[in-house]
Design a protein around this motif. Structure first.
Motif, PDB file in Angstrom:
ATOM      1  N   ILE A  28      -3.500   8.040  17.929  1.00 46.01           N
ATOM      2  CA  ILE A  28      -2.639   7.342  16.963  1.00 46.01           C
ATOM      3  C   ILE A  28      -3.486   6.764  15.841  1.00 46.01           C
ATOM      4  O   ILE A  28      -3.102   6.815  14.670  1.00 46.01           O
ATOM      5  CB  ILE A  28      -1.789   6.264  17.649  1.00 46.01           C
ATOM      6  N   PHE A  29      -4.660   6.238  16.168  1.00 50.90           N
ATOM      7  CA  PHE A  29      -5.550   5.719  15.125  1.00 50.90           C
ATOM      8  C   PHE A  29      -5.921   6.839  14.152  1.00 50.90           C
ATOM      9  O   PHE A  29      -5.895   6.651  12.933  1.00 50.90           O
ATOM     10  CB  PHE A  29      -6.807   5.101  15.738  1.00 50.90           C
ATOM     11  N   SER A  30      -6.248   8.009  14.681  1.00 48.48           N
ATOM     12  CA  SER A  30      -6.574   9.149  13.816  1.00 48.48           C
ATOM     13  C   SER A  30      -5.386   9.526  12.937  1.00 48.48           C
ATOM     14  O   SER A  30      -5.551   9.856  11.756  1.00 48.48           O
ATOM     15  CB  SER A  30      -6.991  10.359  14.656  1.00 48.48           C
ATOM     16  N   LEU A  31      -4.198   9.483  13.496  1.00 51.29           N
ATOM     17  CA  LEU A  31      -2.988   9.772  12.733  1.00 51.29           C
ATOM     18  C   LEU A  31      -2.789   8.729  11.628  1.00 51.29           C
ATOM     19  O   LEU A  31      -2.456   9.077  10.491  1.00 51.29           O
ATOM     20  CB  LEU A  31      -1.775   9.806  13.660  1.00 51.29           C
ATOM     21  N   GLU A  32      -3.012   7.461  11.942  1.00 58.29           N
ATOM     22  CA  GLU A  32      -2.915   6.405  10.928  1.00 58.29           C
ATOM     23  C   GLU A  32      -3.889   6.659   9.783  1.00 58.29           C
ATOM     24  O   GLU A  32      -3.541   6.518   8.611  1.00 58.29           O
ATOM     25  CB  GLU A  32      -3.230   5.033  11.538  1.00 58.29           C
ATOM     26  N   GLU A  33      -5.105   7.043  10.145  1.00 60.61           N
ATOM     27  CA  GLU A  33      -6.118   7.332   9.120  1.00 60.61           C
ATOM     28  C   GLU A  33      -5.698   8.515   8.251  1.00 60.61           C
ATOM     29  O   GLU A  33      -5.851   8.479   7.033  1.00 60.61           O
ATOM     30  CB  GLU A  33      -7.475   7.623   9.780  1.00 60.61           C
ATOM     31  N   ALA A  34      -5.181   9.564   8.855  1.00 61.76           N
ATOM     32  CA  ALA A  34      -4.752  10.747   8.104  1.00 61.76           C
ATOM     33  C   ALA A  34      -3.606  10.402   7.156  1.00 61.76           C
ATOM     34  O   ALA A  34      -3.593  10.824   5.997  1.00 61.76           O
ATOM     35  CB  ALA A  34      -4.329  11.860   9.061  1.00 61.76           C
ATOM     36  N   VAL A  35      -2.672   9.612   7.641  1.00 65.62           N
ATOM     37  CA  VAL A  35      -1.543   9.215   6.800  1.00 65.62           C
ATOM     38  C   VAL A  35      -2.025   8.354   5.640  1.00 65.62           C
ATOM     39  O   VAL A  35      -1.617   8.543   4.494  1.00 65.62           O
ATOM     40  CB  VAL A  35      -0.474   8.462   7.630  1.00 65.62           C
ATOM     41  N   SER A  36      -2.927   7.430   5.915  1.00 66.22           N
ATOM     42  CA  SER A  36      -3.406   6.546   4.847  1.00 66.22           C
ATOM     43  C   SER A  36      -4.214   7.317   3.803  1.00 66.22           C
ATOM     44  O   SER A  36      -4.160   6.999   2.616  1.00 66.22           O
ATOM     45  CB  SER A  36      -4.218   5.385   5.413  1.00 66.22           C
ATOM     46  N   ARG A  37      -4.942   8.354   4.226  1.00 65.10           N
ATOM     47  CA  ARG A  37      -5.671   9.186   3.254  1.00 65.10           C
ATOM     48  C   ARG A  37      -4.719   9.954   2.364  1.00 65.10           C
ATOM     49  O   ARG A  37      -5.032  10.257   1.215  1.00 65.10           O
ATOM     50  CB  ARG A  37      -6.614  10.148   3.975  1.00 65.10           C
ATOM     51  N   GLY A  38      -3.550  10.275   2.883  1.00 60.16           N
ATOM     52  CA  GLY A  38      -2.568  11.010   2.106  1.00 60.16           C
ATOM     53  C   GLY A  38      -1.767  10.142   1.156  1.00 60.16           C
ATOM     54  O   GLY A  38      -0.943  10.641   0.408  1.00 60.16           O
ATOM     55  N   MET A  39      -2.029   8.826   1.165  1.00 55.03           N
ATOM     56  CA  MET A  39      -1.274   7.903   0.324  1.00 55.03           C
ATOM     57  C   MET A  39      -2.158   7.149  -0.665  1.00 55.03           C
ATOM     58  O   MET A  39      -1.854   6.021  -1.003  1.00 55.03           O
ATOM     59  CB  MET A  39      -0.543   6.879   1.204  1.00 55.03           C
ATOM     60  N   PRO A  40      -3.244   7.716  -1.170  1.00 54.40           N
ATOM     61  CA  PRO A  40      -4.121   6.926  -2.042  1.00 54.40           C
ATOM     62  C   PRO A  40      -3.432   6.562  -3.349  1.00 54.40           C
ATOM     63  O   PRO A  40      -2.894   7.428  -4.032  1.00 54.40           O
ATOM     64  CB  PRO A  40      -5.315   7.834  -2.292  1.00 54.40           C
ATOM     65  N   GLY A  41      -3.443   5.294  -3.650  1.00 50.77           N
ATOM     66  CA  GLY A  41      -2.930   4.819  -4.916  1.00 50.77           C
ATOM     67  C   GLY A  41      -1.423   4.888  -5.081  1.00 50.77           C
ATOM     68  O   GLY A  41      -0.898   4.436  -6.074  1.00 50.77           O
ATOM     69  N   ARG A  42      -0.725   5.457  -4.113  1.00 51.35           N
ATOM     70  CA  ARG A  42       0.730   5.545  -4.207  1.00 51.35           C
ATOM     71  C   ARG A  42       1.358   4.306  -3.608  1.00 51.35           C
ATOM     72  O   ARG A  42       0.937   3.833  -2.561  1.00 51.35           O
ATOM     73  CB  ARG A  42       1.247   6.745  -3.433  1.00 51.35           C
ATOM     74  N   ALA A  43       2.350   3.814  -4.257  1.00 54.00           N
ATOM     75  CA  ALA A  43       3.106   2.694  -3.703  1.00 54.00           C
ATOM     76  C   ALA A  43       4.134   3.269  -2.732  1.00 54.00           C
ATOM     77  O   ALA A  43       5.021   4.014  -3.134  1.00 54.00           O
ATOM     78  CB  ALA A  43       3.793   1.913  -4.814  1.00 54.00           C
ATOM     79  N   ALA A  44       3.967   2.975  -1.461  1.00 51.33           N
ATOM     80  CA  ALA A  44       4.898   3.476  -0.454  1.00 51.33           C
ATOM     81  C   ALA A  44       6.159   2.622  -0.453  1.00 51.33           C
ATOM     82  O   ALA A  44       6.104   1.428  -0.730  1.00 51.33           O
ATOM     83  CB  ALA A  44       4.239   3.427   0.920  1.00 51.33           C
ATOM     84  N   ASP A  45       7.288   3.241  -0.138  1.00 51.40           N
ATOM     85  CA  ASP A  45       8.513   2.455  -0.066  1.00 51.40           C
ATOM     86  C   ASP A  45       8.512   1.613   1.205  1.00 51.40           C
ATOM     87  O   ASP A  45       7.723   1.830   2.122  1.00 51.40           O
ATOM     88  CB  ASP A  45       9.751   3.352  -0.168  1.00 51.40           C
ATOM     89  N   HIS A  46       9.404   0.646   1.246  1.00 51.90           N
ATOM     90  CA  HIS A  46       9.430  -0.304   2.359  1.00 51.90           C
ATOM     91  C   HIS A  46       9.686   0.377   3.703  1.00 51.90           C
ATOM     92  O   HIS A  46       9.106  -0.008   4.715  1.00 51.90           O
ATOM     93  CB  HIS A  46      10.467  -1.401   2.105  1.00 51.90           C
ATOM     94  N   ALA A  47      10.540   1.382   3.729  1.00 51.55           N
ATOM     95  CA  ALA A  47      10.834   2.072   4.990  1.00 51.55           C
ATOM     96  C   ALA A  47       9.589   2.773   5.521  1.00 51.55           C
ATOM     97  O   ALA A  47       9.312   2.739   6.724  1.00 51.55           O
ATOM     98  CB  ALA A  47      11.968   3.081   4.786  1.00 51.55           C
ATOM     99  N   ALA A  48       8.820   3.406   4.630  1.00 50.88           N
ATOM    100  CA  ALA A  48       7.594   4.088   5.058  1.00 50.88           C
ATOM    101  C   ALA A  48       6.581   3.084   5.594  1.00 50.88           C
ATOM    102  O   ALA A  48       5.912   3.338   6.597  1.00 50.88           O
ATOM    103  CB  ALA A  48       6.998   4.881   3.894  1.00 50.88           C
ATOM    104  N   ILE A  49       6.471   1.940   4.941  1.00 52.50           N
ATOM    105  CA  ILE A  49       5.541   0.910   5.404  1.00 52.50           C
ATOM    106  C   ILE A  49       5.966   0.394   6.774  1.00 52.50           C
ATOM    107  O   ILE A  49       5.134   0.224   7.669  1.00 52.50           O
ATOM    108  CB  ILE A  49       5.444  -0.241   4.373  1.00 52.50           C
ATOM    109  N   ARG A  50       7.274   0.185   6.984  1.00 49.82           N
ATOM    110  CA  ARG A  50       7.755  -0.271   8.291  1.00 49.82           C
ATOM    111  C   ARG A  50       7.438   0.756   9.379  1.00 49.82           C
ATOM    112  O   ARG A  50       7.038   0.402  10.486  1.00 49.82           O
ATOM    113  CB  ARG A  50       9.256  -0.539   8.241  1.00 49.82           C
ATOM    114  N   GLU A  51       7.607   2.031   9.058  1.00 51.50           N
ATOM    115  CA  GLU A  51       7.298   3.071  10.046  1.00 51.50           C
ATOM    116  C   GLU A  51       5.812   3.087  10.375  1.00 51.50           C
ATOM    117  O   GLU A  51       5.422   3.263  11.536  1.00 51.50           O
ATOM    118  CB  GLU A  51       7.761   4.430   9.540  1.00 51.50           C
ATOM    119  N   LEU A  52       4.965   2.900   9.377  1.00 48.02           N
ATOM    120  CA  LEU A  52       3.526   2.843   9.621  1.00 48.02           C
ATOM    121  C   LEU A  52       3.165   1.607  10.436  1.00 48.02           C
ATOM    122  O   LEU A  52       2.274   1.646  11.288  1.00 48.02           O
ATOM    123  CB  LEU A  52       2.745   2.862   8.305  1.00 48.02           C
ATOM    124  N   GLN A  53       3.860   0.505  10.190  1.00 52.62           N
ATOM    125  CA  GLN A  53       3.619  -0.707  10.970  1.00 52.62           C
ATOM    126  C   GLN A  53       4.009  -0.488  12.420  1.00 52.62           C
ATOM    127  O   GLN A  53       3.334  -0.957  13.336  1.00 52.62           O
ATOM    128  CB  GLN A  53       4.378  -1.895  10.373  1.00 52.62           C
TER     129      GLN A  53
END
Length: 123
Positions: A28-53
């Motif tokens: 899961i940590f590796s998945l979190e890292e992969a997702v965060s690399r795919g979001m550089p500089g982009r403002a994620a919407d609130h639903a996406a942030i909640r799912e990542l949380q």
């Protein structure tokens, strides 16, 4: 089956469970890292942030469960559950939701899991 063999088997199973949960937390940590690399500089919407949380909370829960299983493995030869160092084990855990599995939340500082759900590291 004698109790010594049963305790040895229990210790072995708990050790395996601990390693498996720890491996899942690492995935899961590796998945979190992969997702965060795919979001550089982009403002994620609130639903996406909640799912990542939620993903972060799952990882923390798996880490806690791995630690709990490891601690129980260390004490698998204890014949009476009342003899377990429950408070010591509970203090090592991060989340109150995991501590409640030990049914010993009394006497420990309360950790609100909802507060940790908001802490998300994206880097």
């Amino acid at each position: 089956m004698d109790s010594v063999a049963g305790q040895a088997r229990l210790a072995t199973v708990l050790s395996r469970v601990s390693r498996h949960l720890d491996g899942m937390a690492g995935q899961i940590f590796s998945l979190e890292e992969a997702v965060s690399r795919g979001m550089p500089g982009r403002a994620a919407d609130h639903a996406a942030i909640r799912e990542l949380q939620t993903l972060d909370f799952l990882r923390q829960s798996l880490e806690d469960l791995a630690l709990l299983a490891h601690q129980l493995h260390l004490h698998a030869d204890t014949s009476n559950v009342e003899d377990l160092p429950v408070l010591k084990i509970a203090r090592a855990l991060k989340l109150d939701s995991t501590r409640t599995l030990l049914d010993c939340a009394a006497g420990l500082p309360v950790v609100d899991d909802r507060a940790t759900v908001g802490d998300l590291d994206l880097f």
